[in-house]
Write an enzyme that holds these catalytic residues in place. Structure first.
Site, PDB file in Angstrom:
ATOM      1  N   CYS A   1       0.812  -1.223   0.000  1.00  0.00           N
ATOM      2  CA  CYS A   1       0.000   0.000   0.000  1.00  0.00           C
ATOM      3  C   CYS A   1       0.846   1.274   0.000  1.00  0.00           C
ATOM      4  CB  CYS A   1      -0.943   0.001   1.198  1.00  0.00           C
ATOM      5  SG  CYS A   1      -2.041  -1.418   1.162  1.00  0.00           S
ATOM      6  N   HIS A  15      -3.959   7.035   1.267  1.00  0.00           N
ATOM      7  CA  HIS A  15      -4.216   5.664   0.847  1.00  0.00           C
ATOM      8  C   HIS A  15      -5.632   5.258   1.264  1.00  0.00           C
ATOM      9  CE1 HIS A  15      -3.966   1.475   0.144  1.00  0.00           C
ATOM     10  NE2 HIS A  15      -3.936   1.156   1.430  1.00  0.00           N
ATOM     11  N   ASN A  62     -10.086  -1.140  -1.808  1.00  0.00           N
ATOM     12  CA  ASN A  62      -8.653  -0.867  -1.613  1.00  0.00           C
ATOM     13  C   ASN A  62      -7.898  -1.387  -2.830  1.00  0.00           C
ATOM     14  OD1 ASN A  62      -5.985  -0.773  -0.815  1.00  0.00           O
ATOM     15  ND2 ASN A  62      -6.310  -1.728   1.182  1.00  0.00           N
TER      16      ASN A  62
HETATM   17  O1  UT7 Z   1      -4.261  -1.468   2.915  1.00  0.00           O
HETATM   18  C1  UT7 Z   1      -3.649  -2.339   3.817  1.00  0.00           C
HETATM   19  C2  UT7 Z   1      -3.889  -1.941   5.180  1.00  0.00           C
HETATM   20  N1  UT7 Z   1      -5.126  -2.530   5.669  1.00  0.00           N
HETATM   21  C3  UT7 Z   1      -5.870  -1.896   6.542  1.00  0.00           C
HETATM   22  O2  UT7 Z   1      -5.570  -0.771   6.873  1.00  0.00           O
HETATM   23  C4  UT7 Z   1      -7.053  -2.616   7.146  1.00  0.00           C
HETATM   24  C5  UT7 Z   1      -7.193  -2.245   8.609  1.00  0.00           C
HETATM   25  N2  UT7 Z   1      -8.224  -2.973   9.295  1.00  0.00           N
HETATM   26  C6  UT7 Z   1      -9.544  -2.765   9.077  1.00  0.00           C
HETATM   27  O3  UT7 Z   1      -9.892  -1.943   8.256  1.00  0.00           O
HETATM   28  C7  UT7 Z   1     -10.557  -3.529   9.908  1.00  0.00           C
HETATM   29  O4  UT7 Z   1      -9.879  -4.264  10.912  1.00  0.00           O
HETATM   30  C8  UT7 Z   1     -11.415  -4.512   9.056  1.00  0.00           C
HETATM   31  C9  UT7 Z   1     -12.401  -3.704   8.228  1.00  0.00           C
HETATM   32  C10 UT7 Z   1     -10.521  -5.331   8.159  1.00  0.00           C
HETATM   33  C11 UT7 Z   1     -12.221  -5.454   9.961  1.00  0.00           C
HETATM   34  O5  UT7 Z   1     -13.015  -4.728  10.873  1.00  0.00           O
HETATM   35  P1  UT7 Z   1     -13.038  -5.178  12.420  1.00  0.00           P
HETATM   36  O6  UT7 Z   1     -14.014  -4.320  13.089  1.00  0.00           O
HETATM   37  O7  UT7 Z   1     -11.629  -5.119  12.917  1.00  0.00           O
HETATM   38  O8  UT7 Z   1     -13.612  -6.645  12.342  1.00  0.00           O
HETATM   39  P2  UT7 Z   1     -12.949  -7.997  12.841  1.00  0.00           P
HETATM   40  O9  UT7 Z   1     -11.894  -8.461  11.895  1.00  0.00           O
HETATM   41  O10 UT7 Z   1     -12.588  -7.917  14.289  1.00  0.00           O
HETATM   42  O11 UT7 Z   1     -14.181  -8.968  12.710  1.00  0.00           O
HETATM   43  C12 UT7 Z   1     -15.360  -8.773  13.489  1.00  0.00           C
HETATM   44  C13 UT7 Z   1     -16.350  -9.844  13.104  1.00  0.00           C
HETATM   45  C14 UT7 Z   1     -15.777 -11.252  13.140  1.00  0.00           C
HETATM   46  O12 UT7 Z   1     -16.803 -12.103  13.583  1.00  0.00           O
HETATM   47  P3  UT7 Z   1     -16.831 -12.627  15.119  1.00  0.00           P
HETATM   48  O13 UT7 Z   1     -15.535 -13.353  15.310  1.00  0.00           O
HETATM   49  O14 UT7 Z   1     -16.937 -11.393  15.943  1.00  0.00           O
HETATM   50  O15 UT7 Z   1     -18.035 -13.497  15.141  1.00  0.00           O
HETATM   51  C15 UT7 Z   1     -15.480 -11.554  11.702  1.00  0.00           C
HETATM   52  O16 UT7 Z   1     -15.526 -12.936  11.413  1.00  0.00           O
HETATM   53  O17 UT7 Z   1     -16.786  -9.616  11.750  1.00  0.00           O
HETATM   54  C16 UT7 Z   1     -16.603 -10.840  11.003  1.00  0.00           C
HETATM   55  N3  UT7 Z   1     -16.301 -10.496   9.609  1.00  0.00           N
HETATM   56  C17 UT7 Z   1     -17.240 -10.282   8.682  1.00  0.00           C
HETATM   57  N4  UT7 Z   1     -18.577 -10.332   8.752  1.00  0.00           N
HETATM   58  C18 UT7 Z   1     -19.256 -10.056   7.614  1.00  0.00           C
HETATM   59  C19 UT7 Z   1     -15.073 -10.316   9.040  1.00  0.00           C
HETATM   60  N5  UT7 Z   1     -15.225  -9.999   7.750  1.00  0.00           N
HETATM   61  C20 UT7 Z   1     -16.554  -9.985   7.501  1.00  0.00           C
HETATM   62  C21 UT7 Z   1     -17.320  -9.708   6.346  1.00  0.00           C
HETATM   63  N6  UT7 Z   1     -18.660  -9.757   6.464  1.00  0.00           N
HETATM   64  N7  UT7 Z   1     -16.761  -9.385   5.155  1.00  0.00           N
END
Ligand code: UT7
Length: 341
Positions: free
Chosen positions: A119, A268, A298
């Site tokens: 990125c 970004h 992204n």
């Molecule tokens: O460009 C490279 C750099 N990347 C970034 O900057 C990304 C930075 N991180 C983020 O933007 C966020 O962490 C995400 C958007 C990737 C994820 O958001 P989050 O609030 O941190 O969610 P999480 O990964 O903690 O997941 C929460 C829940 C999980 O379920 P449980 O374990 O709580 O039951 C995941 O399994 O959301 C679930 N989940 C989804 N649910 C529906 C993860 N992905 C999805 C999805 N749809 N696509």
């Protein structure tokens, strides 16, 4: 010493739109439009059809940038190609782009360099091009950020945490020498390899013999956790905010700038919430921030050059504007640049 300015911009996104609902309905991913929008701001992304590699997308973006700069292939002294989804393991996508642009047919063989900083790849490439131009070694450098990530996303419920975030696209700029008082004023880059495993795709591992496990028939066998990108999202989120604010403040202090001096922020596009959080915490006006994650997701190395090209096209970005670019990503790597357009 000449200044290095951006003489032309271009971008290309593939025509196929994939909405959040389509991820669920067509790919069968256990997700919802609401989850993706609320967490990331993404509404849809573009996926390139089979037969298209990043170098193909880059051809369109490069041609647009050359045309806008009123330059031709022969004027290009160096190609710098940033991507995390290169056409092949090797050679790099830069040489493939050189061939596809028709440079070889014209008897023109500029050096071509691939940059693998994910990125932050565009800002690392911009810094390289700027240094080359300012040193007098090169007059015009073609800088590309191009990705076809759809080929390497686990488009199943297992991969939803990563697959919902990324899209395909290409952005290009030409960095040119000028005696005018404009151009890239300052850049700052950084990396922290302690977090190299936090966001990675280890489809092969050269410490292993062979680098991809084989079955009894000699056919390569890649386990899903090796095949697809893995990310600890929350950790990346936290570090992204800290590093992006930190590196931006370093560039401000190096240039003696305040927030009011900056006309546009081209950050970004990893997550709309990251950028909104930063915008609010530094107290910058919302309208100064460029966004396109809603429609493209992204696009990794391509996000910033696409933003710049679109902003030029819509007339938001014009001569004399001061632009602040900031990126953070896998590695971890990060960077910032201040550009007087
Ligand atoms: O460009 C490279 C750099 N990347 C970034 O900057 C990304 C930075 N991180 C983020 O933007 C966020 O962490 C995400 C958007 C990737 C994820 O958001 P989050 O609030 O941190 O969610 P999480 O990964 O903690 O997941 C929460 C829940 C999980 O379920 P449980 O374990 O709580 O039951 C995941 O399994 O959301 C679930 N989940 C989804 N649910 C529906 C993860 N992905 C999805 C999805 N749809 N696509």
């Amino acid at each position: 010493m000449p200044n290095a300015y951006i003489s032309g911009t271009g971008f290309y996104v593939p025509p196929r739109v994939v909405t959040n609902d389509q991820l669920r309905e067509e790919y069968g991913i256990d997700t919802t439009d609401e989850w993706i929008r609320q967490r990331t701001g993404i509404e849809e992304r573009r996926f390139a059809d089979e037969g298209n590699a990043p170098s193909d997308l880059a051809v369109h973006a490069s041609k647009m940038a050359l045309e806008n700069a009123e330059l031709t292939n022969k004027d290009i002294d160096l190609i710098v190609f940033a991507t995390l989804s290169p056409d092949f393991a090797f050679p790099g996508s830069g040489v493939i782009l050189q061939r596809k642009l028709g440079m070889c047919d014209e008897g023109h063989f500029p050096p071509a360099l691939d940059v693998r900083n994910q990125c932050s790849g565009f800002l690392y490439s911009l810094a390289t091009a700027t240094s080359m131009v300012q040193s007098g070694a090169m007059k015009n450098v073609l800088v590309i950020g191009a990705e076809v990530q759809s080929a390497a996303l686990d488009l199943s419920s297992r991969g939803r945490g990563v697959a919902a975030l990324f899209g395909d696209g290409a952005g290009a700029v030409i960095v040119s020498a000028t005696d005018e008082d404009r151009g890239v004023r300052h850049f700052q880059l950084g990396a922290d390899g302690r977090h190299a495993d936090v966001l990675s795709q280890k489809v092969w591992d050269t410490s292993k013999r062979p680098f991809i496990p084989q079955n009894a028939d000699g056919v390569g066998q890649v386990q899903p956790e090796m095949m697809w990108a893995q990310m600890q999202g929350k950790l990346v989120f936290k570090h992204a905010i800290e590093r992006m604010i930190g590196v931006m403040m370093q560039t401000f202090s190096a240039q003696g700038l305040t927030l009011d001096d900056v006309d546009l922020f081209a950050f970004h596009q990893a997550n709309l919430r990251i950028n909104q959080y930063i915008q609010k915490s530094i107290g910058a006006p919302e309208e100064k921030f460029l966004h396109n994650i809603q429609k493209y997701g992204n696009t990794t190395a391509a996000t910033i050059p696409i933003l710049l090209a679109e902003a030029e096209q819509t007339g938001q970005l014009t001569r004399g504007k001061k632009v602040c670019c900031v990126a953070f990503g896998s590695g971890f790597t990060w960077g910032a640049a201040i550009i007087d357009w």
